[in-house]
Design an enzyme around this catalytic site. Structure first.
Site, PDB file in Angstrom:
ATOM      1  N   HIS A  49       0.855  -1.187   0.000  1.00  0.00           N
ATOM      2  CA  HIS A  49       0.000   0.000   0.000  1.00  0.00           C
ATOM      3  C   HIS A  49       0.893   1.240   0.000  1.00  0.00           C
ATOM      4  CE1 HIS A  49      -4.048  -1.700   1.639  1.00  0.00           C
ATOM      5  NE2 HIS A  49      -3.593  -2.395   0.607  1.00  0.00           N
ATOM      6  N   TYR A  97      -8.573   5.351   8.459  1.00  0.00           N
ATOM      7  CA  TYR A  97      -8.690   5.642   9.900  1.00  0.00           C
ATOM      8  C   TYR A  97      -9.698   6.782  10.026  1.00  0.00           C
ATOM      9  CZ  TYR A  97      -4.163   3.250  10.543  1.00  0.00           C
ATOM     10  OH  TYR A  97      -3.137   2.333  10.569  1.00  0.00           O
ATOM     11  N   PRO A 153      -2.662  -0.318  19.098  1.00  0.00           N
ATOM     12  CA  PRO A 153      -2.406  -0.718  17.711  1.00  0.00           C
ATOM     13  C   PRO A 153      -2.646   0.373  16.664  1.00  0.00           C
ATOM     14  CG  PRO A 153      -4.323  -1.849  18.587  1.00  0.00           C
ATOM     15  CD  PRO A 153      -3.740  -1.067  19.711  1.00  0.00           C
ATOM     16  N   LYS A 192       2.383  -0.494  15.237  1.00  0.00           N
ATOM     17  CA  LYS A 192       3.785  -0.571  15.634  1.00  0.00           C
ATOM     18  C   LYS A 192       4.124  -1.771  16.502  1.00  0.00           C
ATOM     19  CE  LYS A 192       4.851   2.888  13.318  1.00  0.00           C
ATOM     20  NZ  LYS A 192       5.208   2.389  11.981  1.00  0.00           N
ATOM     21  N   TYR A 210       4.866   6.423  10.201  1.00  0.00           N
ATOM     22  CA  TYR A 210       3.962   5.317   9.870  1.00  0.00           C
ATOM     23  C   TYR A 210       4.706   4.219   9.097  1.00  0.00           C
ATOM     24  CZ  TYR A 210      -0.386   2.915   8.704  1.00  0.00           C
ATOM     25  OH  TYR A 210      -1.397   1.965   8.599  1.00  0.00           O
TER      26      TYR A 210
HETATM   27  P1  FAS Z   1       3.145 -12.674  21.258  1.00  0.00           P
HETATM   28  O1  FAS Z   1       2.329 -12.262  22.428  1.00  0.00           O
HETATM   29  O2  FAS Z   1       2.593 -12.690  19.888  1.00  0.00           O
HETATM   30  O3  FAS Z   1       3.779 -14.126  21.510  1.00  0.00           O
HETATM   31  C1  FAS Z   1       4.219 -14.531  22.791  1.00  0.00           C
HETATM   32  C2  FAS Z   1       4.089 -16.041  22.859  1.00  0.00           C
HETATM   33  O4  FAS Z   1       4.619 -16.471  24.118  1.00  0.00           O
HETATM   34  C3  FAS Z   1       2.633 -16.516  22.815  1.00  0.00           C
HETATM   35  O5  FAS Z   1       2.466 -17.477  21.805  1.00  0.00           O
HETATM   36  C4  FAS Z   1       2.377 -17.087  24.200  1.00  0.00           C
HETATM   37  O6  FAS Z   1       1.516 -18.212  24.156  1.00  0.00           O
HETATM   38  C5  FAS Z   1       3.785 -17.480  24.638  1.00  0.00           C
HETATM   39  N1  FAS Z   1       3.980 -17.499  26.100  1.00  0.00           N
HETATM   40  C6  FAS Z   1       3.520 -16.581  26.994  1.00  0.00           C
HETATM   41  N2  FAS Z   1       3.911 -16.935  28.248  1.00  0.00           N
HETATM   42  C7  FAS Z   1       4.633 -18.103  28.140  1.00  0.00           C
HETATM   43  C8  FAS Z   1       5.273 -18.965  29.063  1.00  0.00           C
HETATM   44  N3  FAS Z   1       5.277 -18.696  30.375  1.00  0.00           N
HETATM   45  N4  FAS Z   1       5.908 -20.074  28.593  1.00  0.00           N
HETATM   46  C9  FAS Z   1       5.924 -20.352  27.248  1.00  0.00           C
HETATM   47  N5  FAS Z   1       5.315 -19.576  26.311  1.00  0.00           N
HETATM   48  C10 FAS Z   1       4.679 -18.468  26.760  1.00  0.00           C
HETATM   49  N6  FAS Z   1       0.208  -5.150  16.479  1.00  0.00           N
HETATM   50  C11 FAS Z   1       0.102  -4.456  15.329  1.00  0.00           C
HETATM   51  O7  FAS Z   1       1.129  -3.992  14.808  1.00  0.00           O
HETATM   52  N7  FAS Z   1      -1.136  -4.262  14.745  1.00  0.00           N
HETATM   53  C12 FAS Z   1      -2.280  -4.792  15.289  1.00  0.00           C
HETATM   54  O8  FAS Z   1      -3.364  -4.611  14.750  1.00  0.00           O
HETATM   55  C13 FAS Z   1      -2.209  -5.529  16.478  1.00  0.00           C
HETATM   56  N8  FAS Z   1      -3.330  -6.078  17.051  1.00  0.00           N
HETATM   57  C14 FAS Z   1      -3.210  -6.768  18.237  1.00  0.00           C
HETATM   58  C15 FAS Z   1      -4.342  -7.335  18.871  1.00  0.00           C
HETATM   59  C16 FAS Z   1      -4.215  -8.030  20.096  1.00  0.00           C
HETATM   60  C17 FAS Z   1      -5.445  -8.645  20.759  1.00  0.00           C
HETATM   61  C18 FAS Z   1      -2.954  -8.154  20.713  1.00  0.00           C
HETATM   62  C19 FAS Z   1      -2.808  -8.874  22.049  1.00  0.00           C
HETATM   63  C20 FAS Z   1      -1.833  -7.611  20.090  1.00  0.00           C
HETATM   64  C21 FAS Z   1      -1.949  -6.916  18.849  1.00  0.00           C
HETATM   65  N9  FAS Z   1      -0.854  -6.374  18.204  1.00  0.00           N
HETATM   66  C22 FAS Z   1      -0.932  -5.678  17.048  1.00  0.00           C
HETATM   67  C23 FAS Z   1       0.433  -6.526  18.747  1.00  0.00           C
HETATM   68  C24 FAS Z   1       0.906  -7.901  18.358  1.00  0.00           C
HETATM   69  O9  FAS Z   1       0.868  -8.033  16.969  1.00  0.00           O
HETATM   70  C25 FAS Z   1       2.269  -8.062  18.960  1.00  0.00           C
HETATM   71  O10 FAS Z   1       3.070  -6.927  18.730  1.00  0.00           O
HETATM   72  C26 FAS Z   1       2.956  -9.293  18.465  1.00  0.00           C
HETATM   73  O11 FAS Z   1       2.128 -10.394  18.687  1.00  0.00           O
HETATM   74  C27 FAS Z   1       4.272  -9.398  19.228  1.00  0.00           C
HETATM   75  O12 FAS Z   1       4.775 -10.644  19.013  1.00  0.00           O
HETATM   76  P2  FAS Z   1       5.553 -11.404  20.195  1.00  0.00           P
HETATM   77  O13 FAS Z   1       6.515 -10.454  20.813  1.00  0.00           O
HETATM   78  O14 FAS Z   1       6.036 -12.669  19.571  1.00  0.00           O
HETATM   79  O15 FAS Z   1       4.467 -11.698  21.329  1.00  0.00           O
HETATM   80  C1  PHB Z   2      -5.024  -4.442  11.133  1.00  0.00           C
HETATM   81  O1  PHB Z   2      -5.253  -4.634   9.920  1.00  0.00           O
HETATM   82  O2  PHB Z   2      -5.210  -5.311  12.010  1.00  0.00           O
HETATM   83  C2  PHB Z   2      -4.483  -3.099  11.565  1.00  0.00           C
HETATM   84  C3  PHB Z   2      -4.029  -2.220  10.596  1.00  0.00           C
HETATM   85  C4  PHB Z   2      -3.529  -0.986  10.985  1.00  0.00           C
HETATM   86  C5  PHB Z   2      -3.509  -0.656  12.333  1.00  0.00           C
HETATM   87  C6  PHB Z   2      -3.958  -1.558  13.310  1.00  0.00           C
HETATM   88  C7  PHB Z   2      -4.455  -2.781  12.919  1.00  0.00           C
HETATM   89  O3  PHB Z   2      -3.035   0.561  12.700  1.00  0.00           O
END
Ligand code: FAS
Ligand code: PHB
Length: 393
Positions: free
Chosen positions: A72, A200, A292, A296, A388
């Site tokens: 994009h 947005y 989110p 980032k 961004y």
């Molecule tokens: P993660 O949380 O993805 O992975 C951590 C892993 O560790 C998990 O699989 C968990 O099961 C495991 N774990 C935890 N405790 C443990 C233990 N004691 N023993 C063993 N394993 C364990 N970011 C964006 O950029 N855009 C978004 O739209 C966006 N939406 C999100 C929505 C939600 C609901 C959440 C929670 C996050 C969102 N994020 C978003 C942020 C997300 O994308 C994170 O930045 C990304 O998952 C980070 O990845 P990890 O650091 O690998 O952590």
């Molecule tokens: C998404 O597609 O999940 C998304 C995209 C942009 C954002 C947050 C979430 O800033």
């Protein structure tokens, strides 16, 4: 069990690190408390900075992203019924890649399994000992029994609710946090996205975001009070609320359909300083969380892994420890800029309660004035755009 790098967490941070180390002949074991199937049910990020795209190329896990992902060159911000374009390509020379985090995780799990990577599933870490020594020991439970993993280094990639951050002594760790008084209700629907790029929207009824995963998979979000439960929101109620926040010409084009995923995510800003303690290195959500809005979260995890993988590879190839000692300060420098941008974009676009001493919709007027300034100033628009697409690593 023994390995060189013990990685706690099999999300994108842990998987990318394990793959990058493997390509340099460095052994690691991933301890993941859930099954990989469960990890793949999580619907999370969708917007990738070029830095993360480059890291996936370096990890040799990019084919499907290049085939199915979409570049994009910009996105829209709508307010007061009008839509304004942010031309990322013109302003910064680059765009962003649209490819779901779920797919990245799937590709990484496949790559690790194909190259014999060790991912211990349903292995929950409950303690880490000896971080001040050269031989830390990770304690984990699996199949009802306690086990240990001896290693040279521990990568804490276990997300916000993980065990690794807790291993840093209270007298050493410093945390910074802001919890926002609202959440994002997100749905996934097998419908064509309302626009070819993201929109947005700032509206007095609340923030909304029109995003996508591909041409027949749309991702929509609306701001909801923290007291709301996902069961309070039928699909029809969601679509009506989304339409009421979009400019009319966009709402008229919206194709609705049944949700295939629906969830409410709370929003918080959080940073843990230090990201290193002895032989423990935190990366990704284990160390920092952003709302989110600025996309980032995953992208900051990527720069952490970029720095940490290089530091570990340097150590194993040359014995050089400079990268390891500089990791925390280097990672935090970029993390704080991502925190600022995410907080700024969230404060700009969401319906916020007045602060102490404010009356009338003072905050709303400040948001409108800032948006008017941004879309009438090349410098302000370029600043938004360069944050961004992602600041340099
Ligand atoms: P993660 O949380 O993805 O992975 C951590 C892993 O560790 C998990 O699989 C968990 O099961 C495991 N774990 C935890 N405790 C443990 C233990 N004691 N023993 C063993 N394993 C364990 N970011 C964006 O950029 N855009 C978004 O739209 C966006 N939406 C999100 C929505 C939600 C609901 C959440 C929670 C996050 C969102 N994020 C978003 C942020 C997300 O994308 C994170 O930045 C990304 O998952 C980070 O990845 P990890 O650091 O690998 O952590
Ligand atoms: C998404 O597609 O999940 C998304 C995209 C942009 C954002 C947050 C979430 O800033």
């Amino acid at each position: 069990m023994k390995t060189q790098v013990g990685i706690i967490g099999g999300g994108p941070s842990g998987l990318i690190l394990s793959q990058l180390l493997h390509l340099q002949g460095i052994d690691s074991v991933i301890l993941e408390r859930k099954t990989t199937d469960y990890v793949l049910t999580r619907i999370r990020a969708g917007v990738l900075e070029q830095g993360l795209v480059d890291l996936l190329h370096e990890a040799q896990v990019f084919e499907r992203m290049e085939k199915e992902g979409e570049i994009h060159d910009g996105f829209d911000i709508a307010y007061n019924g009008k839509t304004h374009h942010v031309n990322l390509k013109k302003l910064t020379g680059t765009g962003v890649m649209i490819y779901g985090q779920t797919e990245i995780t799937r590709d990484l799990i496949d790559a690790r399994k194909k190259s014999g990577g060790v991912i211990l599933e349903e292995a929950e870490v409950f303690d880490i000992q000896g971080l001040e020594t050269d031989n830390p020991v990770i304690h984990f439970a699996q199949d009802g029994e306690d086990h240990i993993l001896e290693c040279d280094f521990v990568a804490g990639c276990d997300g916000f609710h993980g065990a690794s951050r807790k291993a840093i002594p209270k007298e050493i760790i410093k945390t910074y946090e802001k919890v926002y008084p609202f959440g994002w209700l997100g749905i996934l629907s097998e419908t064509p996205p309302v626009s070819h790029e993201l929109i947005y929207t700032r509206d007095e009824k609340g923030f909304s975001l029109c995003s996508m995963r591909h041409k027949m998979l749309s991702r929509y979000y609306i701001q909801v009070p923290l007291t709301d439960k996902v069961e309070d929101w039928s699909d029809d109620r969601f679509w009506d609320a989304l339409k009421s926040r979009l400019p009319q010409n966009v709402a008229d084009k919206l194709i609705t359909g049944p949700s295939i995923e629906k969830s409410i995510a709370p929003l918080r800003s959080f940073v843990c300083e230090t990201m290193r303690y002895g032989r423990l290195f935190l990366a990704g959500d284990a160390a920092h969380i952003v709302p989110p809005t600025g996309a980032k979260g995953l992208n900051s995890a990527a720069s952490d892994i970029h720095y940490l993988s290089r530091a570990l590879i340097d150590f194993y190839k040359t014995g050089e420890e400079k990268g390891l000692s500089e990791y925390s300060s280097k990672a935090l420098k970029r993390v704080w800029k991502a925190e600022r941008f995410s907080w700024w974009m969230t404060s700009l676009l969401h319906n916020l309660p007045n602060s102490e001493g404010e009356s009338g919709d003072f905050t709303g007027k400040m948001q409108e004035a800032e948006l008017d300034y941004i879309f009438n100033s090349e410098a302000a628009l370029k600043s938004l755009a360069e944050n961004y697409v992602g600041l340099p690593y």
